[in-house]
Design a protein around this motif. Structure first.
Motif, PDB file in Angstrom:
ATOM      1  N   PHE A   1       0.827  -1.207   0.000  1.00 42.51           N
ATOM      2  CA  PHE A   1       0.000   0.000   0.000  1.00 42.51           C
ATOM      3  C   PHE A   1       0.866   1.264   0.000  1.00 42.51           C
ATOM      4  CE2 PHE A   1      -3.315  -2.751   2.017  1.00 42.51           C
ATOM      5  CZ  PHE A   1      -4.365  -2.465   1.154  1.00 42.51           C
ATOM      6  N   ASP A   2       0.464   2.247  -0.808  1.00 40.59           N
ATOM      7  CA  ASP A   2       1.055   3.585  -0.728  1.00 40.59           C
ATOM      8  C   ASP A   2       0.168   4.400   0.202  1.00 40.59           C
ATOM      9  OD1 ASP A   2       2.079   6.096  -0.952  1.00 40.59           O
ATOM     10  OD2 ASP A   2       1.748   6.304  -3.109  1.00 40.59           O
ATOM     11  N   ALA A   3       0.541   4.442   1.471  1.00 37.83           N
ATOM     12  CA  ALA A   3      -0.287   5.107   2.471  1.00 37.83           C
ATOM     13  C   ALA A   3      -0.069   6.620   2.496  1.00 37.83           C
ATOM     14  CB  ALA A   3      -0.024   4.518   3.849  1.00 37.83           C
ATOM     15  N   LYS A   4       0.750   7.116   1.559  1.00 40.41           N
ATOM     16  CA  LYS A   4       0.914   8.559   1.399  1.00 40.41           C
ATOM     17  C   LYS A   4       0.251   9.053   0.116  1.00 40.41           C
ATOM     18  CE  LYS A   4       5.042   9.528   4.152  1.00 40.41           C
ATOM     19  NZ  LYS A   4       6.426  10.071   4.169  1.00 40.41           N
ATOM     20  N   ALA A   5      -0.486   8.164  -0.538  1.00 37.84           N
ATOM     21  CA  ALA A   5      -1.154   8.527  -1.789  1.00 37.84           C
ATOM     22  C   ALA A   5      -2.176   9.641  -1.547  1.00 37.84           C
ATOM     23  CB  ALA A   5      -1.849   7.307  -2.377  1.00 37.84           C
ATOM     24  N   ASP A   6      -2.339  10.494  -2.547  1.00 40.46           N
ATOM     25  CA  ASP A   6      -3.317  11.575  -2.433  1.00 40.46           C
ATOM     26  C   ASP A   6      -4.739  11.032  -2.342  1.00 40.46           C
ATOM     27  OD1 ASP A   6      -1.360  13.520  -2.535  1.00 40.46           O
ATOM     28  OD2 ASP A   6      -1.438  13.683  -4.721  1.00 40.46           O
ATOM     29  N   ASP A   7      -4.985   9.931  -3.050  1.00 37.78           N
ATOM     30  CA  ASP A   7      -6.322   9.334  -3.073  1.00 37.78           C
ATOM     31  C   ASP A   7      -6.224   7.921  -2.498  1.00 37.78           C
ATOM     32  OD1 ASP A   7      -8.794   8.248  -3.609  1.00 37.78           O
ATOM     33  OD2 ASP A   7      -8.970   9.139  -5.614  1.00 37.78           O
ATOM     34  N   LEU A   8      -6.498   7.788  -1.210  1.00 40.76           N
ATOM     35  CA  LEU A   8      -6.356   6.488  -0.552  1.00 40.76           C
ATOM     36  C   LEU A   8      -7.439   5.500  -0.959  1.00 40.76           C
ATOM     37  CD1 LEU A   8      -5.265   7.729   2.980  1.00 40.76           C
ATOM     38  CD2 LEU A   8      -3.825   6.621   1.265  1.00 40.76           C
ATOM     39  N   GLU A   9      -8.609   6.013  -1.306  1.00 42.28           N
ATOM     40  CA  GLU A   9      -9.665   5.126  -1.803  1.00 42.28           C
ATOM     41  C   GLU A   9      -9.239   4.482  -3.122  1.00 42.28           C
ATOM     42  OE1 GLU A   9     -12.240   4.172  -0.277  1.00 42.28           O
ATOM     43  OE2 GLU A   9     -12.557   5.627   1.328  1.00 42.28           O
ATOM     44  N   ALA A  10      -8.606   5.291  -3.971  1.00 45.58           N
ATOM     45  CA  ALA A  10      -8.103   4.761  -5.241  1.00 45.58           C
ATOM     46  C   ALA A  10      -6.993   3.743  -4.995  1.00 45.58           C
ATOM     47  CB  ALA A  10      -7.594   5.902  -6.122  1.00 45.58           C
ATOM     48  N   GLU A  11      -6.200   3.968  -3.945  1.00 47.92           N
ATOM     49  CA  GLU A  11      -5.148   3.023  -3.584  1.00 47.92           C
ATOM     50  C   GLU A  11      -5.750   1.678  -3.175  1.00 47.92           C
ATOM     51  OE1 GLU A  11      -1.125   1.916  -3.128  1.00 47.92           O
ATOM     52  OE2 GLU A  11      -2.071   3.634  -4.113  1.00 47.92           O
ATOM     53  N   CYS A  12      -6.863   1.729  -2.473  1.00 52.75           N
ATOM     54  CA  CYS A  12      -7.572   0.492  -2.097  1.00 52.75           C
ATOM     55  C   CYS A  12      -8.059  -0.240  -3.339  1.00 52.75           C
ATOM     56  CB  CYS A  12      -8.756   0.821  -1.194  1.00 52.75           C
ATOM     57  SG  CYS A  12      -8.302   1.401   0.460  1.00 52.75           S
ATOM     58  N   GLU A  13      -8.648   0.515  -4.261  1.00 46.98           N
ATOM     59  CA  GLU A  13      -9.159  -0.099  -5.488  1.00 46.98           C
ATOM     60  C   GLU A  13      -8.024  -0.703  -6.318  1.00 46.98           C
ATOM     61  OE1 GLU A  13     -12.285  -0.745  -6.225  1.00 46.98           O
ATOM     62  OE2 GLU A  13     -12.670   0.061  -4.225  1.00 46.98           O
ATOM     63  N   LYS A  14      -6.897  -0.022  -6.299  1.00 43.04           N
ATOM     64  CA  LYS A  14      -5.723  -0.523  -7.034  1.00 43.04           C
ATOM     65  C   LYS A  14      -5.270  -1.870  -6.462  1.00 43.04           C
ATOM     66  CE  LYS A  14      -2.544   2.539  -7.693  1.00 43.04           C
ATOM     67  NZ  LYS A  14      -1.342   3.392  -7.426  1.00 43.04           N
ATOM     68  N   MET A  15      -5.248  -1.961  -5.144  1.00 47.92           N
ATOM     69  CA  MET A  15      -4.842  -3.211  -4.503  1.00 47.92           C
ATOM     70  C   MET A  15      -5.869  -4.312  -4.787  1.00 47.92           C
ATOM     71  SD  MET A  15      -2.594  -4.830  -2.662  1.00 47.92           S
ATOM     72  CE  MET A  15      -1.619  -3.814  -1.540  1.00 47.92           C
ATOM     73  N   ASN A  16      -7.141  -3.980  -4.681  1.00 50.13           N
ATOM     74  CA  ASN A  16      -8.186  -4.964  -4.991  1.00 50.13           C
ATOM     75  C   ASN A  16      -8.048  -5.477  -6.417  1.00 50.13           C
ATOM     76  OD1 ASN A  16      -9.370  -4.690  -2.451  1.00 50.13           O
ATOM     77  ND2 ASN A  16     -10.817  -3.123  -3.133  1.00 50.13           N
ATOM     78  N   ALA A  17      -7.803  -4.549  -7.344  1.00 48.80           N
ATOM     79  CA  ALA A  17      -7.704  -4.915  -8.755  1.00 48.80           C
ATOM     80  C   ALA A  17      -6.488  -5.808  -9.006  1.00 48.80           C
ATOM     81  CB  ALA A  17      -7.626  -3.660  -9.622  1.00 48.80           C
ATOM     82  N   PHE A  18      -5.382  -5.501  -8.325  1.00 53.68           N
ATOM     83  CA  PHE A  18      -4.175  -6.319  -8.499  1.00 53.68           C
ATOM     84  C   PHE A  18      -4.431  -7.749  -8.032  1.00 53.68           C
ATOM     85  CE2 PHE A  18      -0.389  -8.252  -6.650  1.00 53.68           C
ATOM     86  CZ  PHE A  18       0.425  -8.313  -7.774  1.00 53.68           C
ATOM     87  N   ILE A  19      -5.005  -7.880  -6.842  1.00 53.98           N
ATOM     88  CA  ILE A  19      -5.264  -9.217  -6.306  1.00 53.98           C
ATOM     89  C   ILE A  19      -6.227  -9.980  -7.214  1.00 53.98           C
ATOM     90  CG2 ILE A  19      -6.330 -10.467  -4.380  1.00 53.98           C
ATOM     91  CD1 ILE A  19      -5.171  -8.264  -2.539  1.00 53.98           C
ATOM     92  N   LYS A  20      -7.264  -9.310  -7.690  1.00 55.16           N
ATOM     93  CA  LYS A  20      -8.233  -9.950  -8.577  1.00 55.16           C
ATOM     94  C   LYS A  20      -7.572 -10.388  -9.884  1.00 55.16           C
ATOM     95  CE  LYS A  20     -12.811  -9.296 -10.642  1.00 55.16           C
ATOM     96  NZ  LYS A  20     -13.955  -8.363 -10.805  1.00 55.16           N
ATOM     97  N   SER A  21      -6.664  -9.549 -10.400  1.00 60.92           N
ATOM     98  CA  SER A  21      -5.994  -9.864 -11.671  1.00 60.92           C
ATOM     99  C   SER A  21      -5.118 -11.106 -11.564  1.00 60.92           C
ATOM    100  CB  SER A  21      -5.137  -8.679 -12.131  1.00 60.92           C
ATOM    101  OG  SER A  21      -3.953  -8.569 -11.354  1.00 60.92           O
ATOM    102  N   LYS A  22      -4.689 -11.431 -10.346  1.00 62.22           N
ATOM    103  CA  LYS A  22      -3.842 -12.603 -10.127  1.00 62.22           C
ATOM    104  C   LYS A  22      -4.659 -13.833  -9.745  1.00 62.22           C
ATOM    105  CE  LYS A  22       0.131 -10.683 -10.915  1.00 62.22           C
ATOM    106  NZ  LYS A  22       0.946 -11.119 -12.069  1.00 62.22           N
ATOM    107  N   GLY A  23      -5.981 -13.682  -9.782  1.00 59.29           N
ATOM    108  CA  GLY A  23      -6.829 -14.815  -9.436  1.00 59.29           C
ATOM    109  C   GLY A  23      -7.028 -14.989  -7.943  1.00 59.29           C
ATOM    110  N   GLY A  24      -6.778 -13.941  -7.187  1.00 59.32           N
ATOM    111  CA  GLY A  24      -6.950 -13.991  -5.736  1.00 59.32           C
ATOM    112  C   GLY A  24      -5.665 -14.338  -5.013  1.00 59.32           C
ATOM    113  N   LEU A  25      -5.730 -14.279  -3.699  1.00 62.90           N
ATOM    114  CA  LEU A  25      -4.573 -14.600  -2.864  1.00 62.90           C
ATOM    115  C   LEU A  25      -4.470 -16.116  -2.683  1.00 62.90           C
ATOM    116  CD1 LEU A  25      -5.064 -11.885  -0.098  1.00 62.90           C
ATOM    117  CD2 LEU A  25      -3.235 -11.919  -1.810  1.00 62.90           C
TER     118      LEU A  25
END
Length: 244
Positions: free
Chosen positions: A102-126
């Motif tokens: 997580f980039d916890a200094k990101a200007d848009d933390l909600e977008a950071e959450c979505e980015k992480m969700n999208a990455f995990i989904k793109s890999k077929g989950g954890l």
């Protein structure tokens, strides 16, 4: 959920490392979530030793960070990024694009959450999600009262988390919010793992694993996750009722 207790912290840590190693042998490009904190340090040390001795290959694995204090990054001693780099990544030759934190200094933390969700989904989950447990029963920074159906999200820190969290810093540090993977990620992970050590964790381990399932004790969700693996040292498991 299956509960395993070990005589010592080191034996528990080795058991956790062995589970990771077994997963990597079965699927070298696994997506694995690691936590920070006191409990995982021994596991990470064992994994580093195994990797550097050639017993396991981490080069194809994708690593995901569990959480982070909002406003902090790798340069902040006490941050989750600092911990993972100091105890794991800096000791291994892992490609930067195989590390997602997580980039916890990101200007848009909600977008950071979505980015992480999208990455995990793109890999077929954890493939594996490893978590510790807080004194208030939190997993990651999913604090008491957090709905069980959330993915990555911002979290207002519980007062006990703020108090206990000070131990990771060299001076008193203002902590107000966190950014974290959600309990939905834990429920969907192919292998969810909880590790806990120390006598201080014994009461909350008992409450989480043998008490009522409630959002007030986030870790109690583990009772409803059939493939969950619970690894405890003797102290952490000392208040579990007979048979656990």
């Amino acid at each position: 959920m299956k509960i395993y207790k070990y005589d010592t912290y080191d034996k528990m840590s080795k058991a956790a490392a062995d589970i990771v190693a077994k997963q990597l042998k079965e699927k070298p490009d696994s997506v694995i979530c690691f936590p920070s904190g006191d409990s995982p340090t021994g596991m990470l040390t064992h994994l580093v030793d195994c990797a550097n001795s050639g017993k396991i290959d981490l080069s194809q694995c994708f690593f995901v960070g569990l959480d982070e204090w909002v406003g902090m990054d790798q340069n902040d001693f006490g941050s989750c990024k600092h911990y993972l780099h100091a105890n794991f990544f800096s000791k291994l030759n892992i490609a930067p694009d195989h590390i997602t934190l997580f980039d916890a200094k990101a200007d848009d933390l909600e977008a950071e959450c979505e980015k992480m969700n999208a990455f995990i989904k793109s890999k077929g989950g954890l493939d594996m999600m490893i978590v510790g447990i807080g004194m208030n029963g939190h997993l990651g920074l999913n604090e008491p009262g957090t709905p069980f159906d959330l993915y990555a999200h911002l979290s207002e820190l519980d007062p006990l988390t703020v108090e206990v969290g000070q131990k990771y810093f060299q001076q008193e540090t203002e902590l107000t919010h966190g950014i974290t993977l959600g309990l939905k990620h834990l429920q969907e992970a192919k292998i969810p793992v909880l590790i806990a050590s120390g006598i201080k964790k014994a009461p909350i381990i008992h409450e989480a694993l043998q008490g009522l399932v409630s959002t007030e004790v986030p870790a109690s969700i583990l009772q409803n996750i059939k493939p969950a693996i619970i690894l405890l040292d003797e102290d952490a498991g000392s208040e579990l009722e007979h048979g656990a």
